[in-house]
Scaffold this motif. Structure first.
Motif, PDB file in Angstrom:
ATOM      1  N   GLU A  96       0.835  -1.214   0.000  1.00  0.00           N
ATOM      2  CA  GLU A  96       0.000   0.000   0.000  1.00  0.00           C
ATOM      3  C   GLU A  96       0.867   1.260   0.000  1.00  0.00           C
ATOM      4  O   GLU A  96       0.603   2.200  -0.753  1.00  0.00           O
ATOM      5  CB  GLU A  96      -0.887   0.022   1.244  1.00  0.00           C
ATOM      6  N   ALA A  99       3.009   1.525  -3.390  1.00  0.00           N
ATOM      7  CA  ALA A  99       2.145   1.822  -4.543  1.00  0.00           C
ATOM      8  C   ALA A  99       1.577   3.232  -4.429  1.00  0.00           C
ATOM      9  O   ALA A  99       1.350   3.902  -5.439  1.00  0.00           O
ATOM     10  CB  ALA A  99       1.019   0.812  -4.628  1.00  0.00           C
ATOM     11  N   GLY A 100       1.372   3.683  -3.197  1.00  0.00           N
ATOM     12  CA  GLY A 100       0.793   5.003  -2.964  1.00  0.00           C
ATOM     13  C   GLY A 100       1.653   6.138  -3.491  1.00  0.00           C
ATOM     14  O   GLY A 100       1.163   7.246  -3.693  1.00  0.00           O
ATOM     15  N   TYR A 101       2.937   5.880  -3.712  1.00  0.00           N
ATOM     16  CA  TYR A 101       3.799   6.925  -4.265  1.00  0.00           C
ATOM     17  C   TYR A 101       3.621   7.073  -5.772  1.00  0.00           C
ATOM     18  O   TYR A 101       4.133   8.016  -6.365  1.00  0.00           O
ATOM     19  CB  TYR A 101       5.269   6.641  -3.955  1.00  0.00           C
ATOM     20  N   THR A 102       2.944   6.091  -6.385  1.00  0.00           N
ATOM     21  CA  THR A 102       2.708   6.189  -7.831  1.00  0.00           C
ATOM     22  C   THR A 102       1.307   6.703  -8.091  1.00  0.00           C
ATOM     23  O   THR A 102       1.112   7.707  -8.769  1.00  0.00           O
ATOM     24  CB  THR A 102       2.888   4.812  -8.500  1.00  0.00           C
ATOM     25  N   ALA A 103       0.324   5.997  -7.544  1.00  0.00           N
ATOM     26  CA  ALA A 103      -1.085   6.359  -7.790  1.00  0.00           C
ATOM     27  C   ALA A 103      -1.941   5.652  -6.749  1.00  0.00           C
ATOM     28  O   ALA A 103      -1.501   4.661  -6.157  1.00  0.00           O
ATOM     29  CB  ALA A 103      -1.490   5.926  -9.186  1.00  0.00           C
ATOM     30  N   PRO A 104      -3.157   6.132  -6.529  1.00  0.00           N
ATOM     31  CA  PRO A 104      -4.043   5.414  -5.600  1.00  0.00           C
ATOM     32  C   PRO A 104      -4.264   3.991  -6.125  1.00  0.00           C
ATOM     33  O   PRO A 104      -4.518   3.808  -7.318  1.00  0.00           O
ATOM     34  CB  PRO A 104      -5.345   6.219  -5.642  1.00  0.00           C
TER      35      PRO A 104
END
Lengths: 302, 282
Positions: A96, A99-104
């Protein structure tokens, strides 16, 4: 997918990467070979915008990494040697966060990727309880979460046992076949590159010394094993006759592009050299790689 | 998206056991000091001062007074240590562990990442300051009645007297002091964060930040520098205690608060600039 133009990186006075041109087309598994310190990781660092180039241009997915890093890396996943995570958090939470650094990223997507890499059932365990192989799978999962088109793998099998290496190799094949990813694989394991890659580039002391297909690497220079009474004298005669271009190890000769074994034999026998053995040497990637490493600085194969 | 990423930063920060060291100590230390005040002669000094000033002792040996006595040394010594520890970790620990490389393989900008981390540090500092005040008052309330507040005045022009505040003013001042104490915690965290942005170990960032504070405090205590104390960050870090002064020097408090904001912005900008030009390698 990746295009590097005259890329150069200096750390102080030391040149880590020099005048590197590289093109990785879409859909390829491309191997980046070189010994430790050859400049592979620095090149990957520059590709990901972690290391600033001293000169040159880097384009990933059509975008300039230095100027437009967010666009360039939007569809890129990366795995580094010895993947590290927040050990005190669960695998799921790590996914989580990263991945949160790329997109929701919706939970359904995380579940899908966790299943794809075979971590279902262990995703809620703390990462500190994971084996090396499970960490490698988690690393793969985090790289796949943004739905990448390009996967950059920096020594992905480092520290894995033979079973883990085999599993990773099969996974890379699956990623290429099932998801159609372009993969840049950096490694110093020649067998790994040989089994996976269609094209390779070889770096030596920061400079590219070869760029081409594996077939070109294997057959770029065909060596012929020659056993005769006086190898040195025979080589002198063959060079004078323009039949060979090089020799090595006191028993191998490299024929000129239009040279033939029969011509060599005819010439030697005509000069009175007994030919005990003459046979084309099948060159492995390892032979080719080692020959590149032995070449004087600045000389490249292609 | 920004708030989701901030939540993730907080998960990382509050998932680590070392983050709770400060909270743990702030649970134990005030308790121990409150018990010392309750079961020893430690409050005799306050009692004598109050009697000397003609104040009714019973009205001012209160939970607010004892909590203030407890909080001052803890806020002076321990609070900077714990916020510097966390501030020094924020970037440098991720660099050391290698997780920073994992993050920076993503399309997140370095500035955004630093902003998220600094905000997480700010939330931690704020929580730690508030918890220190709340724990101190809660434990003191177990053994002492509510009432007025007696506080020894910290220097603000050399005076070394004391203040006595009525019950309603005492509690309000105590609460406000802890809100302002957060400015000290945030500033120390930001200083450690600044060093954390450079290529150094987390422990080095923490030690450097504390060294700067100690060096400031030492220089400030030298009489020759008395006229220049406004130039020292440690002078402004004490602004939270000025709330107890009578009359309260609001102008000076606001002025110091603005200076601390300036220090924080400077720390962040310098740290961000250093981090931006750095090569992140394994």
């Amino acid at each position: 997918m990746i295009r590097l133009t005259q890329l150069r990186k200096m750390f102080g006075e030391r040149v880590a990467v020099d005048a590197l041109d590289l093109h990785v087309p879409r859909g390829e598994i491309f191997g980046l070979l070189g010994h430790n310190g050859a400049g592979k990781s620095t090149t990957i660092g520059m590709l990901l915008g972690q290391v600033w180039p001293t000169a040159g241009e880097l384009r990933v997915c059509g975008h300039d990494v230095t100027r437009d890093r967010a666009q360039a890396l939007a569809k890129v996943g990366a795995i580094f040697e010895t993947p590290v995570f927040y050990d005190y958090l669960s695998g799921w939470r790590n996914l989580e966060i990263l991945a949160g650094y790329t997109a929701p990223t919706p939970p359904a997507r995380i579940r899908e990727v966790v299943a794809w890499v075979g971590l279902t059932g262990r995703e809620q365990s703390k990462v500190r309880t994971y084996s090396h192989g499970m960490r490698a799978r988690l690393a793969l999962a985090q790289a796949l979460l943004p739905g990448p088109e390009l996967l950059i793998l920096d020594e992905p099998t480092n520290g894995l046992d033979p079973e883990g290496i085999h599993e990773m190799r099969e996974t890379i094949r699956r990623l290429h076949a099932e998801l159609g990813l372009t993969i840049l694989l950096s490694s110093h394991l020649l067998s790994e590159v040989e089994q996976l890659c269609g094209r390779i580039a070889v770096l030596n002391q920061g400079r590219k010394v070869f760029d081409g297909t594996l077939d070109e690497a294997r057959h770029g220079q065909s060596w012929v094993r020659l056993k005769t009474n006086d190898f040195a004298a025979a080589v002198r005669e063959l060079r004078a006759a323009g039949l060979i271009t090089a020799d090595r190890d006191g028993e191998f000769i490299a024929l000129t592009p239009d040279g033939a074994v029969a011509d060599v034999v005819r010439r030697l026998v005509g000069l009175g050299f007994p030919v005990h053995e003459i046979a084309p040497e099948k060159q492995t990637l390892e032979d080719f790689y080692l020959s590149l490493m032995r070449r004087p600085e600045g000389e490249s194969a292609k | 998206m920004f708030f989701t990423q901030l939540k993730h930063e907080l998960w990382k920060l509050f998932g680590k056991k070392r983050t709770y060291i400060g909270f743990g100590v702030f649970l134990l230390a005030p308790n121990a000091v409150v018990l010392m005040f309750r079961f020893s002669n430690a409050a005799n000094g306050i009692r004598r001062t109050l009697e000397g000033g003609g104040y009714p002792v019973a009205d001012f040996i209160t939970a607010e007074t004892i909590a203030t006595q407890v909080v001052i040394p803890v806020a002076y010594l321990l609070l900077p240590l714990y916020v510097a520890l966390v501030g020094g970790d924020l970037v440098a620990k991720e660099t050391e562990d290698g997780t920073l490389r994992m993050i920076l393989a993503r399309p997140v900008s370095r500035l955004r990442l630093l902003t998220l981390k600094w905000l997480a540090g700010l939330i931690f500092s704020l929580m730690l300051s508030v918890c220190l005040g709340a724990f101190g008052l809660a434990f003191a309330s177990l053994w002492f009645p509510q009432g007025g507040l007696f506080a020894v005045q910290v220097e603000l022009g050399g005076s070394g007297g004391f203040s006595v505040l009525a019950p309603s003013d005492g509690l309000w001042s105590y609460a406000l002091a802890h809100v302002l104490l957060a400015s000290k915690a945030i500033s120390v965290m930001s200083l450690a964060f600044l060093f954390s942005c450079f290529n150094m170990k987390p422990a080095a960032a923490t030690i450097l930040a504390l060294s700067v504070l100690f060096a400031n405090a030492i220089l400030m205590s030298i009489p020759w520098f008395a006229d220049y104390k406004g130039w020292f960050i440690t002078h402004h870090l004490n602004l939270w205690q000025w709330v107890f002064l009578q009359p309260t020097p609001w102008t000076r408090i606001v002025e110091s608060l603005c200076l601390l904001v300036g220090y924080n912005v400077t720390f962040f900008v310098v740290g961000a600039a250093a981090f931006q030009v750095r090569d992140i390698k394994s």
